[in-house]
Design a protein around this motif. Structure first.
Motif, PDB file in Angstrom:
ATOM      1  N   ALA A 284       0.830  -1.194   0.000  1.00 50.75           N
ATOM      2  CA  ALA A 284       0.000   0.000   0.000  1.00 50.75           C
ATOM      3  C   ALA A 284       0.869   1.250   0.000  1.00 50.75           C
ATOM      4  O   ALA A 284       2.019   1.231   0.468  1.00 50.75           O
ATOM      5  CB  ALA A 284      -0.932  -0.003   1.204  1.00 50.75           C
ATOM      6  N   LEU A 285       0.328   2.343  -0.522  1.00 56.58           N
ATOM      7  CA  LEU A 285       1.084   3.595  -0.564  1.00 56.58           C
ATOM      8  C   LEU A 285       1.417   4.095   0.832  1.00 56.58           C
ATOM      9  O   LEU A 285       2.468   4.690   1.047  1.00 56.58           O
ATOM     10  CB  LEU A 285       0.287   4.664  -1.322  1.00 56.58           C
ATOM     11  CG  LEU A 285       0.175   4.477  -2.843  1.00 56.58           C
ATOM     12  CD1 LEU A 285      -0.715   5.557  -3.424  1.00 56.58           C
ATOM     13  CD2 LEU A 285       1.542   4.505  -3.492  1.00 56.58           C
ATOM     14  N   ALA A 286       0.527   3.857   1.786  1.00 62.35           N
ATOM     15  CA  ALA A 286       0.739   4.350   3.151  1.00 62.35           C
ATOM     16  C   ALA A 286       1.272   3.260   4.074  1.00 62.35           C
ATOM     17  O   ALA A 286       1.101   3.341   5.290  1.00 62.35           O
ATOM     18  CB  ALA A 286      -0.573   4.916   3.713  1.00 62.35           C
ATOM     19  N   ALA A 287       1.932   2.235   3.512  1.00 63.83           N
ATOM     20  CA  ALA A 287       2.459   1.164   4.345  1.00 63.83           C
ATOM     21  C   ALA A 287       3.571   1.690   5.247  1.00 63.83           C
ATOM     22  O   ALA A 287       4.387   2.509   4.823  1.00 63.83           O
ATOM     23  CB  ALA A 287       2.989   0.027   3.479  1.00 63.83           C
ATOM     24  N   PRO A 288       3.628   1.242   6.505  1.00 65.63           N
ATOM     25  CA  PRO A 288       4.685   1.723   7.399  1.00 65.63           C
ATOM     26  C   PRO A 288       6.055   1.215   6.984  1.00 65.63           C
ATOM     27  O   PRO A 288       6.171   0.258   6.211  1.00 65.63           O
ATOM     28  CB  PRO A 288       4.271   1.139   8.763  1.00 65.63           C
ATOM     29  CG  PRO A 288       3.432  -0.050   8.431  1.00 65.63           C
ATOM     30  CD  PRO A 288       2.709   0.297   7.162  1.00 65.63           C
ATOM     31  N   SER A 289       7.088   1.857   7.489  1.00 67.20           N
ATOM     32  CA  SER A 289       8.460   1.463   7.173  1.00 67.20           C
ATOM     33  C   SER A 289       8.726   0.047   7.671  1.00 67.20           C
ATOM     34  O   SER A 289       8.339  -0.318   8.771  1.00 67.20           O
ATOM     35  CB  SER A 289       9.450   2.445   7.811  1.00 67.20           C
ATOM     36  OG  SER A 289      10.767   2.053   7.554  1.00 67.20           O
ATOM     37  N   PRO A 350      -8.479  -3.227  -9.658  1.00 66.45           N
ATOM     38  CA  PRO A 350      -7.974  -2.617 -10.893  1.00 66.45           C
ATOM     39  C   PRO A 350      -8.008  -1.088 -10.799  1.00 66.45           C
ATOM     40  O   PRO A 350      -8.999  -0.498 -10.373  1.00 66.45           O
ATOM     41  CB  PRO A 350      -8.941  -3.134 -11.961  1.00 66.45           C
ATOM     42  CG  PRO A 350      -9.471  -4.414 -11.400  1.00 66.45           C
ATOM     43  CD  PRO A 350      -9.555  -4.203  -9.914  1.00 66.45           C
ATOM     44  N   GLY A 351      -6.917  -0.457 -11.195  1.00 73.59           N
ATOM     45  CA  GLY A 351      -6.800   0.987 -11.114  1.00 73.59           C
ATOM     46  C   GLY A 351      -6.226   1.499  -9.813  1.00 73.59           C
ATOM     47  O   GLY A 351      -5.945   2.699  -9.695  1.00 73.59           O
ATOM     48  N   GLN A 352      -6.029   0.622  -8.832  1.00 73.34           N
ATOM     49  CA  GLN A 352      -5.504   1.056  -7.530  1.00 73.34           C
ATOM     50  C   GLN A 352      -4.041   1.452  -7.644  1.00 73.34           C
ATOM     51  O   GLN A 352      -3.248   0.794  -8.326  1.00 73.34           O
ATOM     52  CB  GLN A 352      -5.676  -0.061  -6.504  1.00 73.34           C
ATOM     53  CG  GLN A 352      -5.140   0.261  -5.117  1.00 73.34           C
ATOM     54  CD  GLN A 352      -5.345  -0.880  -4.140  1.00 73.34           C
ATOM     55  OE1 GLN A 352      -6.083  -1.821  -4.416  1.00 73.34           O
ATOM     56  NE2 GLN A 352      -4.684  -0.803  -3.003  1.00 73.34           N
ATOM     57  N   ARG A 353      -3.671   2.524  -6.965  1.00 73.08           N
ATOM     58  CA  ARG A 353      -2.280   2.955  -6.909  1.00 73.08           C
ATOM     59  C   ARG A 353      -1.587   2.230  -5.764  1.00 73.08           C
ATOM     60  O   ARG A 353      -2.121   2.149  -4.648  1.00 73.08           O
ATOM     61  CB  ARG A 353      -2.180   4.465  -6.698  1.00 73.08           C
ATOM     62  CG  ARG A 353      -2.813   5.290  -7.798  1.00 73.08           C
ATOM     63  CD  ARG A 353      -2.017   5.242  -9.077  1.00 73.08           C
ATOM     64  NE  ARG A 353      -0.705   5.857  -8.931  1.00 73.08           N
ATOM     65  CZ  ARG A 353       0.202   5.945  -9.890  1.00 73.08           C
ATOM     66  NH1 ARG A 353      -0.050   5.425 -11.074  1.00 73.08           N
ATOM     67  NH2 ARG A 353       1.357   6.528  -9.674  1.00 73.08           N
ATOM     68  N   VAL A 354      -0.410   1.690  -6.033  1.00 68.46           N
ATOM     69  CA  VAL A 354       0.331   0.924  -5.039  1.00 68.46           C
ATOM     70  C   VAL A 354       1.787   1.363  -5.059  1.00 68.46           C
ATOM     71  O   VAL A 354       2.256   2.034  -5.983  1.00 68.46           O
ATOM     72  CB  VAL A 354       0.237  -0.600  -5.313  1.00 68.46           C
ATOM     73  CG1 VAL A 354      -1.184  -1.102  -5.111  1.00 68.46           C
ATOM     74  CG2 VAL A 354       0.719  -0.924  -6.727  1.00 68.46           C
ATOM     75  N   ALA A 355       2.513   0.987  -4.007  1.00 67.13           N
ATOM     76  CA  ALA A 355       3.952   1.239  -3.909  1.00 67.13           C
ATOM     77  C   ALA A 355       4.696  -0.025  -4.325  1.00 67.13           C
ATOM     78  O   ALA A 355       4.409  -1.109  -3.814  1.00 67.13           O
ATOM     79  CB  ALA A 355       4.328   1.638  -2.484  1.00 67.13           C
ATOM     80  N   VAL A 356       5.637   0.124  -5.238  1.00 61.12           N
ATOM     81  CA  VAL A 356       6.399  -1.008  -5.774  1.00 61.12           C
ATOM     82  C   VAL A 356       7.865  -0.806  -5.411  1.00 61.12           C
ATOM     83  O   VAL A 356       8.484   0.177  -5.821  1.00 61.12           O
ATOM     84  CB  VAL A 356       6.228  -1.119  -7.303  1.00 61.12           C
ATOM     85  CG1 VAL A 356       6.969  -2.343  -7.828  1.00 61.12           C
ATOM     86  CG2 VAL A 356       4.759  -1.181  -7.671  1.00 61.12           C
TER      87      VAL A 356
END
Length: 437
Positions: A284-289, A350-356
């Motif tokens: 997730a974009l807001a995933a913790p460190s 589908p269409g979701q923004r994620v952190a890669v």
């Protein structure tokens, strides 16, 4: 005038001419030089004790001060430190995972299951029923369609055999140590597409054969229109019960989300730095460190790019089950991934923004010290304190390349095996510079 008088007169005249020449030379050349020499500036600055890096300050503590300070040490080491970088990605439905179901022949639709977009459909459970309407021309077209379906089944069967052989060969090469996991993943995806294509062709052939047999006997019954795969989601509904549709009319669209692709735009200058042999991590974009994301692997896809942004697209596939989805075990087994726990997590849409998170290419071994050992001076220079003897610590300059977690990777620094101060370095620097308590 006598000879003697003339000689004296010549000598005097020559002396006067020589004197005049000397005075002229002094006025034109010598005097400006002396004036310039007298007005030259002095040396602007001097450094009586120039600083040398190899002679940096050394701090000597008493045994009591050393014990009270609680200095802790760690060794400078060379070890592998894979460097990672986070990019933004977009979840998309993979090609072949979204299928439009069409009417096999002309007829009237009847209700099956509830037609609600977003509903999960199961294989073997009819979504709609189709009551066929056939005239002699329709019968002839149906017979021709059945012959075409037989040919499609044979073609799909050969493609499935080829995909299975390719997948088995890729796995054998990987087990033998001469292949890549990426080749196995690509072959697995191609095999799954071939299986779905073969199953759809067989279902169409059987359905057309059933309809022809019932029409010949005069006992035609409504044809069930089922979902092409188990666990799909209704994405769109194009026809409703009670509607008469021609042959080939789209009825509904089903997409499978048990595996998704993630499109990652990467700046062209960073593309060559990415190590494609390592799995990516999707979160997730807001995933913790420190959060462990879902692993994903690079797939071969049609090349796309954005010239305005200067980016090229990379595509990764990952399994996308819910926390209690038992189909994950079968999907993981096909991909050659035995572990289940790392994949458990929220379902991507589908269409979701994620952190890669992608791994970068770096040397196999790099020079490292604990991040707590590095101190900075007034000018931004980085230093560490190296143990030089009993209660003696010498300050040495380091060049920090980057920091990963609690470890600093150095471009230059002390030799591996030396001990550096990890707890108490700031106090030693304060003692040296005169700002200690």
């Amino acid at each position: 005038m006598s000879y003697r008088t003339g000689l004296i007169t010549g000598i005097v005249s020559t002396a006067l001419v020589a004197g005049s020449v000397a005075v002229g030379w002094w006025a034109v050349v010598a005097k400006p030089k002396e004036a310039a020499k007298a007005g030259a500036p002095g040396v602007p600055a001097t450094v009586p004790k120039p600083f040398k890096e190899d002679q940096a300050a050394t701090v000597v503590l008493t045994a009591e001060a050393d014990a009270k300070l609680g200095v802790r040490l760690a060794e400078v080491a060379r070890k592998p430190m894979p460097r990672k970088r986070v990019f933004g990605g977009e979840v998309i439905v993979p090609p072949g995972r979204s299928l439009i179901v069409s009417a096999p022949l002309a007829g009237t639709l009847r209700a099956g299951a509830a037609l609600v977009p977003g509903q999960v459909v199961r294989a073997g459970k009819p979504v709609l029923h189709l009551a066929p309407i056939l005239d002699p021309v329709g019968r002839a077209n149906l017979a021709a369609s059945r012959g075409d379906a037989e040919g499609q089944v044979k073609t799909a069967d050969e493609q499935l055999k080829l995909a299975q052989i390719t997948f088995n060969r890729a796995k054998d090469i990987l087990i033998g140590g001469g292949g890549r996991q990426r080749d196995v993943d690509d072959a697995s995806a191609a095999l799954e597409v071939a299986r779905q294509t073969h199953a759809a062709a067989v279902a169409r052939r059987d359905l057309l054969g059933k309809v022809l047999g019932e029409l010949d006997s005069g006992t035609a019954t409504p044809i069930p229109v089922e979902a092409p795969a188990d666990g799909g989601v209704l994405r769109n509904v194009s026809a409703m019960p009670g509607q008469t549709v021609p042959a080939g009319a789209p009825l509904f669209e089903v997409m499978s989300l048990d595996a998704v692709w993630v499109r990652v735009p990467v700046y062209v200058g960073d593309r060559d730095e990415i190590d494609c042999d390592h799995a990516a991590s999707i979160g997730a974009l807001a995933a913790p460190s420190g959060h462990v994301g879902r692993p994903a692997w690079l797939v071969a896809a049609p090349p796309t790019a954005n010239p305005l942004a200067g980016t090229v697209d990379m595509f990764f596939w990952t399994m996308n089950p819910g926390p209690t989805d038992e189909r994950l075990r079968a999907t993981a087994a096909v991909a050659g991934v035995p572990a289940l726990a790392p994949f458990v997590g929220p379902t991507f849409s589908p269409g979701q923004r994620v952190a890669v998170t992608l791994t970068l290419k770096d040397p196999s071994d790099v020079l490292t010290v604990p991040w707590s050992a590095v101190v900075y001076d007034y000018f931004g220079g980085a230093w560490v304190y190296v143990k030089a003897g009993d209660h003696t610590y010498s300050r040495e300059r380091v060049l920090v390349r980057y920091v990963s977690g609690h470890t600093a990777v150095l471009d230059a620094g002390p030799a591996p095996g030396k001990s550096v101060v990890t707890a108490g370095a700031a106090e030693l620097f304060g003692t040296e510079t005169g700002f200690s308590k």
